[in-house]
Design an enzyme around this catalytic site. Sequence first.
Site, PDB file in Angstrom:
ATOM      1  CG  ASN A  14      35.815  -2.195 -11.081  1.00 57.36           C
ATOM      2  OD1 ASN A  14      37.497  -1.479 -11.075  1.00 57.36           O
ATOM      3  ND2 ASN A  14      35.015  -0.841 -10.672  1.00 57.36           N
ATOM      4  CG  MET A  90      26.995   1.828  -4.933  1.00 51.89           C
ATOM      5  SD  MET A  90      29.146   3.012  -4.967  1.00 51.89           S
ATOM      6  CE  MET A  90      28.485   4.275  -5.890  1.00 51.89           C
ATOM      7  NE  ARG A  91      23.709   1.029   2.858  1.00 48.32           N
ATOM      8  CZ  ARG A  91      22.511   1.907   2.331  1.00 48.32           C
ATOM      9  NH1 ARG A  91      22.286   2.906   0.709  1.00 48.32           N
ATOM     10  NH2 ARG A  91      22.375   2.544   3.701  1.00 48.32           N
ATOM     11  CG  LEU A  93      31.170  -0.188   5.314  1.00 42.67           C
ATOM     12  CD1 LEU A  93      32.569  -0.824   4.240  1.00 42.67           C
ATOM     13  CD2 LEU A  93      29.752  -1.159   5.166  1.00 42.67           C
ATOM     14  CG  ASN A 107      36.609   1.990  -2.592  1.00 43.61           C
ATOM     15  OD1 ASN A 107      34.879   1.364  -2.864  1.00 43.61           O
ATOM     16  ND2 ASN A 107      36.463   3.632  -2.234  1.00 43.61           N
ATOM     17  CG  HIS A 109      36.756   6.787  -5.072  1.00 46.41           C
ATOM     18  ND1 HIS A 109      35.932   7.642  -5.111  1.00 46.41           N
ATOM     19  CD2 HIS A 109      37.336   8.329  -5.174  1.00 46.41           C
ATOM     20  CE1 HIS A 109      35.669   8.447  -5.308  1.00 46.41           C
ATOM     21  NE2 HIS A 109      36.412   9.837  -5.498  1.00 46.41           N
ATOM     22  CB  ALA A 173      42.118   4.024 -16.192  1.00 46.23           C
ATOM     23  CD  GLU A 174      36.992   2.571 -11.428  1.00 47.14           C
ATOM     24  OE1 GLU A 174      35.994   4.090 -12.526  1.00 47.14           O
ATOM     25  OE2 GLU A 174      35.982   1.641 -10.881  1.00 47.14           O
TER      26      GLU A 174
HETATM   27  C1  GRF Z   1      33.351   2.122 -10.667  1.00 46.13           C
HETATM   28  O1  GRF Z   1      33.503   3.636 -11.218  1.00 46.13           O
HETATM   29  C2  GRF Z   1      33.759   2.736  -9.213  1.00 46.13           C
HETATM   30  O2  GRF Z   1      34.968   3.108  -9.065  1.00 46.13           O
HETATM   31  C3  GRF Z   1      32.423   3.086  -8.623  1.00 46.13           C
HETATM   32  O3  GRF Z   1      31.454   2.803  -8.774  1.00 46.13           O
HETATM   33  C4  GRF Z   1      31.693   1.231 -10.481  1.00 46.13           C
HETATM   34  C5  GRF Z   1      30.917   0.397 -10.123  1.00 46.13           C
HETATM   35  O4  GRF Z   1      31.178  -0.349 -11.527  1.00 46.13           O
HETATM   36  N1  GRF Z   1      32.706   3.107  -7.052  1.00 46.13           N
HETATM   37  P1  GRF Z   1      31.139  -1.760 -11.355  1.00 46.13           P
HETATM   38  O5  GRF Z   1      29.809  -2.095 -10.319  1.00 46.13           O
HETATM   39  O6  GRF Z   1      32.345  -2.396 -10.495  1.00 46.13           O
HETATM   40  O7  GRF Z   1      31.223  -1.857 -12.832  1.00 46.13           O
END
Ligand code: GRF
Length: 198
Positions: A14, A90-91, A93, A107, A109, A173-174
């Site tokens: 991302n 992944m922390r 906050l 963020n 999700h 999709a992200e």
């Molecule tokens: C993604 O699916 C995001 O939505 C989630 O963790 C994953 C991270 O992927 N929180 P990356 O590190 O951006 O490849």
Amino acid sequence: MMRVAILISGGGSNMTALADSMTGDHPARPVLVLSNRPDAGGLARADARGIPTAAVDHRPYKGDRAAFEAALHDTLCAAQPDLICLAGFMRVLTEGFVARWQGRMINIHPSLLPKYRGLDTHARALEAGDTEAGCTVHEVTPALDDGPILGQARVPVRAGDTPDSLAARVLEAEHRLYPAVLRRLAEGDRKRLDLPQR
Ligand code: GRF
């Protein structure tokens, strides 16, 4: 020019989607990629793009979240971002940290919030027999995965899907949704964006 800091914990796909979108006439630029894991693969990807990087390893703080977040905050302030994008960070906050950056932190999700806050979103969607899944970009507020929604993208759940195959479709999709929402915000437009199913 909007200054954007991106927080990661892992591979950073991302982060690269965001960074690669901020070129040409885009009104924002990445000024920092920051990770809580010094070994995060995304740091090397940011480095290869010439983006300043930093790591504040949470492990030496042994659960002292205030001290960890104070170091995170100082590193961020040095880069003077106008906006923080959490991208696979992944922390969780604390309320205090979120309050200091409220309105300037977003963020992504991997679910159609408010469904499936937290972890294992794809397994939970499959277990529930959902026919549609997706991802959400939202403002970060003290409650986890709960802030105002800025955008969503939907994907079909297909027969035979596993959490991994669904995760791969949602991740694609992200990579479309997050840069599109960031561009809108950088242009001063906070209107919600809904990307149709593909
Ligand atoms: C993604 O699916 C995001 O939505 C989630 O963790 C994953 C991270 O992927 N929180 P990356 O590190 O951006 O490849």
